[in-house]
Design a protein around this motif. Structure first.
Motif, short mmCIF file in Angstrom:
data_model
loop_
_atom_site.label_atom_id
_atom_site.label_comp_id
_atom_site.label_asym_id
_atom_site.label_seq_id
_atom_site.Cartn_x
_atom_site.Cartn_y
_atom_site.Cartn_z
N GLU A 264 41.76 55.05 62.61
CA GLU A 264 41.20 55.19 63.96
C GLU A 264 39.96 56.08 63.89
O GLU A 264 40.05 57.29 63.65
CB GLU A 264 42.25 55.80 64.89
CG GLU A 264 41.88 55.75 66.35
CD GLU A 264 41.77 54.34 66.90
OE1 GLU A 264 41.08 54.17 67.92
OE2 GLU A 264 42.35 53.40 66.30
N VAL A 265 38.81 55.48 64.08
CA VAL A 265 37.54 56.18 63.90
C VAL A 265 37.40 57.35 64.87
O VAL A 265 36.95 58.43 64.51
CB VAL A 265 36.36 55.20 64.06
CG1 VAL A 265 35.03 55.94 63.95
CG2 VAL A 265 36.46 54.09 63.02
N SER A 266 37.79 57.14 66.12
CA SER A 266 37.64 58.19 67.12
C SER A 266 38.45 59.43 66.76
O SER A 266 37.99 60.56 66.96
CB SER A 266 38.05 57.68 68.49
OG SER A 266 39.41 57.25 68.48
N PHE A 267 39.64 59.22 66.20
CA PHE A 267 40.46 60.37 65.81
C PHE A 267 39.82 61.11 64.64
O PHE A 267 39.79 62.34 64.61
CB PHE A 267 41.87 59.91 65.44
CG PHE A 267 42.77 61.02 64.97
CD1 PHE A 267 43.36 61.89 65.87
CD2 PHE A 267 43.01 61.21 63.61
CE1 PHE A 267 44.17 62.92 65.44
CE2 PHE A 267 43.84 62.23 63.17
CZ PHE A 267 44.42 63.10 64.09
N GLN A 268 39.32 60.38 63.67
CA GLN A 268 38.67 61.02 62.52
C GLN A 268 37.43 61.79 62.95
O GLN A 268 37.15 62.88 62.44
CB GLN A 268 38.31 59.95 61.47
CG GLN A 268 39.51 59.17 60.95
CD GLN A 268 40.58 60.06 60.33
OE1 GLN A 268 40.26 61.10 59.74
NE2 GLN A 268 41.83 59.67 60.48
N GLU A 269 36.66 61.23 63.90
CA GLU A 269 35.50 61.95 64.40
C GLU A 269 35.91 63.21 65.15
O GLU A 269 35.24 64.26 65.05
CB GLU A 269 34.70 61.03 65.32
CG GLU A 269 34.02 59.88 64.59
CD GLU A 269 33.30 58.94 65.54
OE1 GLU A 269 33.55 59.06 66.77
OE2 GLU A 269 32.52 58.09 65.07
N ILE A 271 38.59 65.03 64.55
CA ILE A 271 39.02 66.01 63.55
C ILE A 271 37.80 66.65 62.87
O ILE A 271 37.77 67.86 62.61
CB ILE A 271 39.92 65.33 62.50
CG1 ILE A 271 41.24 64.89 63.14
CG2 ILE A 271 40.18 66.24 61.32
CD1 ILE A 271 42.05 66.03 63.71
N THR A 272 36.80 65.85 62.59
CA THR A 272 35.60 66.37 61.94
C THR A 272 34.81 67.30 62.87
O THR A 272 34.27 68.32 62.42
CB THR A 272 34.70 65.21 61.49
OG1 THR A 272 35.45 64.34 60.63
CG2 THR A 272 33.49 65.72 60.73
N LYS A 273 34.77 66.97 64.12
CA LYS A 273 33.98 67.75 65.08
C LYS A 273 34.60 69.12 65.35
O LYS A 273 33.91 70.14 65.35
CB LYS A 273 33.85 66.96 66.38
CG LYS A 273 33.06 67.68 67.46
CD LYS A 273 32.97 66.83 68.71
CE LYS A 273 32.20 67.56 69.82
NZ LYS A 273 32.14 66.74 71.06
N TRP A 274 35.88 69.17 65.59
CA TRP A 274 36.55 70.42 65.97
C TRP A 274 37.17 71.06 64.74
O TRP A 274 38.38 71.05 64.54
CB TRP A 274 37.60 70.14 67.03
CG TRP A 274 37.02 69.56 68.28
CD1 TRP A 274 36.97 68.24 68.61
CD2 TRP A 274 36.39 70.28 69.33
NE1 TRP A 274 36.35 68.07 69.82
CE2 TRP A 274 35.98 69.33 70.30
CE3 TRP A 274 36.11 71.62 69.56
CZ2 TRP A 274 35.31 69.68 71.47
CZ3 TRP A 274 35.46 71.98 70.73
CH2 TRP A 274 35.07 71.02 71.67
N LYS A 275 36.33 71.63 63.90
CA LYS A 275 36.78 72.16 62.62
C LYS A 275 37.69 73.37 62.78
O LYS A 275 38.80 73.40 62.25
CB LYS A 275 35.57 72.51 61.75
CG LYS A 275 35.93 73.03 60.37
CD LYS A 275 34.68 73.34 59.56
CE LYS A 275 33.88 72.08 59.30
NZ LYS A 275 32.71 72.36 58.40
N TRP A 276 37.22 74.41 63.48
CA TRP A 276 38.02 75.64 63.57
C TRP A 276 39.27 75.47 64.42
O TRP A 276 40.35 75.94 64.03
CB TRP A 276 37.15 76.79 64.10
CG TRP A 276 36.27 77.35 63.02
CD1 TRP A 276 34.94 77.18 62.87
CD2 TRP A 276 36.70 78.15 61.92
NE1 TRP A 276 34.48 77.82 61.74
CE2 TRP A 276 35.56 78.43 61.14
CE3 TRP A 276 37.93 78.66 61.51
CZ2 TRP A 276 35.61 79.20 59.98
CZ3 TRP A 276 37.99 79.42 60.36
CH2 TRP A 276 36.84 79.69 59.61
N PRO A 277 39.21 74.79 65.58
CA PRO A 277 40.48 74.52 66.28
C PRO A 277 41.46 73.73 65.43
O PRO A 277 42.67 73.98 65.48
CB PRO A 277 40.02 73.72 67.51
CG PRO A 277 38.62 74.16 67.73
CD PRO A 277 38.04 74.39 66.37
N ARG A 278 40.95 72.78 64.65
CA ARG A 278 41.83 72.02 63.77
C ARG A 278 42.51 72.92 62.75
O ARG A 278 43.70 72.77 62.47
CB ARG A 278 41.01 70.93 63.06
CG ARG A 278 41.71 70.29 61.88
CD ARG A 278 40.87 69.20 61.27
NE ARG A 278 39.57 69.64 60.83
CZ ARG A 278 39.36 70.33 59.70
NH1 ARG A 278 40.37 70.67 58.93
NH2 ARG A 278 38.13 70.69 59.35
#
Length: 481
Positions: A264-269, A271-278
């Motif tokens: 799922e591309v949207s989920f991967q994006e 995860i990549t965008k919100w690095k510190w919250p992740r």
């Protein structure tokens, strides 16, 4: 290059797990990535669990008795490697993840025929790829039993070794019949007298078939509706109270869900965008998961923290279930999701050593039980099983005087040597037995499957076999009523 650097390079290349650089794109040892590394950890946890079950069963409880302080290895988190359950739970998750990976990818790319083909061939190969190696392991264990290899285990002061080591029948003919009976029960009820660790193979096989069926049933669905189906199936199997297998189906579906989510591309994006919250979420999930997974398998009422979890289980799980297995499944799922959203942890699980351990994982699972009740028991109790007098009873008990374990220094030397032996035998198994089983499976597949036929030219096809979208209905003349 200095002599020290040259020597280091040669030693590293000689190691069995140094067959390539996992950082290089296309390296074959990188193909399974973190999944294979996680599989290697799971198999090693199974080995540690059985060592603890055999010679320090008190580690399964939060303390040795109700009125004493807990040991370090009985505290939350520290107790996880020794108390069991996690290794097989991880195997169930990996079954769902791996079995769904290829068909989900093909279906998402619009190649439905390829997806169904992948499911069909994988579902055909799965039983023989499990049954053939397990049967070879069964025959080896049976032969060793006929040669008296389990005598030391049957006379040792290790209660679990005595329980798991087979007692022979009074005739060879009965033993031959028992061999065939054990083959059948392994794949019908999960019971196998010569190596009881094979009990998990049947539910793992059934879980893979569940994943294949669910993959076919949801292949044409939109992703959000597949998520709904996964949730409904998880809730359905949450009510399952079948003995020993109650979490296998949930773990398989959870693995299928994460396998689907990985495309799922949207989920991967996100995860990549919100690095510190992740990272914060991953850390919290790991901490909570490790605590939950440490729920004691024995006497949870002996500690405040585990007793609170026991009371909470009455509201979380249906009645008459194995609470330890349920909590282990929840803890493992939280930890796996934390790994799933952590690229750095995935990279760590993809290092050479863990990939190599993952390659040996199935072989380790098959051979370690027999080696534990034979070779390790020989190291700790002697090969002959003497002196032993079955008529001499323990004081105040109707049990023989079992052979005592050797001094601690012998144990400290024997167990690491035995673990090295297990992985050496697993390496030989992976090198010779697994390829033989793969070739045998391929021969059966070639014999039984229909050959791929080239499609006939379009002009040779009857009109009814042509796809309807190639026939523009608006241009066809209307027929008279």
């Amino acid at each position: 290059m200095s002599q020290a650097s040259y020597l280091y390079t040669r030693i590293r290349e000689a190691l069995p797990w140094s067959g390539g650089d996992p950082a290089v794109k296309g390296d074959p040892r990188k193909s399974v990535k973190w999944i294979d590394g996680l599989r290697g950890i799971a198999s090693f946890l199974v080995v540690l669990t059985h060592l603890a079950r055999a010679w320090d069963y008190d580690l399964f409880a939060p303390r040795d008795s109700e009125d004493v302080s807990p040991r370090l290895l009985q505290l939350p988190v520290f107790r996880i490697p020794w108390q069991g359950r996690l290794g097989v739970t991880i195997f169930a998750f990996l079954t769902g993840y791996v079995c769904a990976l290829k068909p989900v990818k093909l279906s998402r790319n619009g190649n439905m025929l390829g997806a169904f083909t992948a499911v069909g061939k994988s579902a055909f190969r799965r039983p023989p790829r499990l049954i053939f190696p397990a049967t070879i392991a069964l025959i080896i264990s049976w032969v060793m039993a006929q040669c008296g290899a389990f005598i030391a285990a049957n006379r040792s002061d290790c209660w679990w070794c005595r329980y798991a080591a087979p007692d022979l029948e009074d005739s060879f003919g009965k033993e031959v019949l028992r061999l065939f009976q054990n083959f059948l029960t392994t794949w019908t009820t999960g019971y196998m007298a010569y190596d009881d660790h094979q009990w998990a193979l049947l539910p793992l096989l059934l879980t893979s078939m569940l994943v294949y069926i669910l993959t076919c049933a949801t292949m044409f669905m939109r992703f959000r509706w597949r998520l709904f189906v996964y949730l409904m199936m998880l809730l359905y199997f949450h009510q399952n109270a079948a003995k020993n297998t109650e979490t296998f189906q949930m773990q398989g579906i959870y693995g299928m869900f994460l396998s689907d989510l990985s495309y799922e591309v949207s989920f991967q994006e996100f995860i990549t965008k919100w690095k510190w919250p992740r990272r914060v979420v991953a850390l919290l999930l790991t901490a909570v998961g490790l605590f939950i997974a440490g729920y004691p398998g024995e006497h949870p009422e002996w500690s405040v923290w585990s007793n609170a979890m026991l009371k909470a289980s009455h509201y979380i799980f249906p009645p008459d279930v194995n609470v330890g297995k349920r909590y282990s499944a929840i803890g493992v799922d939280l930890i796996i999701f934390a790994i799933y959203i952590s690229p750095s942890v995935k990279e760590f699980l993809s290092n050479r050593l863990l990939l190599w351990l993952g390659t040996q994982s199935f072989a380790v699972y098959l051979v370690h039980g027999t080696l534990l009740r034979t070779v390790l028991c020989w190291m700790l109790y002697g090969i002959t099983g003497q002196p032993f007098d079955p008529e001499k009873k323990q004081e105040g008990k109707d049990e023989p005087v079992w052979i005592p374990i050797r001094p601690p220094w012998v144990v400290a030397i024997s167990i690491p040597l035995w673990i090295a032996l297990v992985y050496f035998c697993a390496t030989m198994w992976t090198k010779y037995v697994d390829p033989f089983c793969a070739r045998l499976t391929q021969k059966i597949e070639n014999r039984m499957f229909i050959e791929d036929e080239k499609p006939a030219p379009a002009e040779a096809l009857p009109l009814t076999s042509m796809p309807m979208q190639n026939m523009p209905m608006q241009n066809m003349p209307m027929q008279a009523a």
